[in-house]
Design an enzyme around this catalytic site. Sequence first.
Site, PDB file in Angstrom:
ATOM      1  CB  CYS A 103      39.472  48.746  46.956  1.00 41.64           C
ATOM      2  SG  CYS A 103      39.384  48.091  48.274  1.00 41.64           S
ATOM      3  CG  HIS A 218      44.473  49.204  46.511  1.00 42.56           C
ATOM      4  ND1 HIS A 218      43.795  50.686  46.216  1.00 42.56           N
ATOM      5  CD2 HIS A 218      43.505  48.326  47.248  1.00 42.56           C
ATOM      6  CE1 HIS A 218      42.606  50.256  47.416  1.00 42.56           C
ATOM      7  NE2 HIS A 218      42.564  48.761  47.540  1.00 42.56           N
TER       8      HIS A 218
END
Length: 267
Positions: A103, A218
Amino acid sequence: MASTVTTRFDLVVNICHLYPDLMDTYGDKGNIITLVKRCQWHRIKTTVSHVSVGDKLDPEKYDIYFFGGGQDRQQVIVSHDLQSKAKNLKAVIERGSTLLSICGGYQLLQNYFKTLDGTEIRGIGLFDAHTLGSTTRMIQNLHIKLNDEVSHQVKSVYRTTELSIYPTDLIGFENHSGKTYLGKSLKPLGKVIRGAGNNGEDKTEGAIYKNAFGCYLHGSLLPKNPHFADYLISKALQRRYGKIKLKPLDDSIEWQAHKSAIERTKR
């Protein structure tokens, strides 16, 4: 030709956790824990160093780098400092070191990230890609099929007592509004099965440059994807020792977590 050896305690993997005090959202630290634990099970020693703002980056010390996610404010702070480390970090990737970024970390390794208000956060250009802020929040479980080249490499190094497992995918949790677009020559990590991935438009997810991997997975990524964790460990070992044959592990619990997360994408 690189030799093949059995894992043993005289092997060491040196891990660098980049900006853990600023870039560690959504359980990203679990990836470090997984690398250390799986190395322990494989009878490989590890060291973990934290490198943050103002710290020097020793280009010869580390075998694998991890760069987690963060919010826009933290990304601005890290972006300024990362420029001073860019030369060394890019050089070690060229020489075969391994890197996993997620990310915000993934975005900072691109050319730039332009936020929704027009602020441009400078990256270091390791990945020929850029990210644009959007009003669309991409938040859900993300299931991807690994690209064929990586899938083949993973199969060649990953061994488990779960002989029915055919590791060709990854599962994680995405939560981002930035839309990432890859340059023409940059390969994606995989193709989206369910979720948004890089931008919710072209079905790509993540990016690969040499042994550097970026993605939006994630959750943490590696506990639910033991095959990819061992793949990264093998890559890290190869830099220092040549080709390493990892022993099979009982990953039945990890594969239960993997399958359970995939089932949640179907609801």
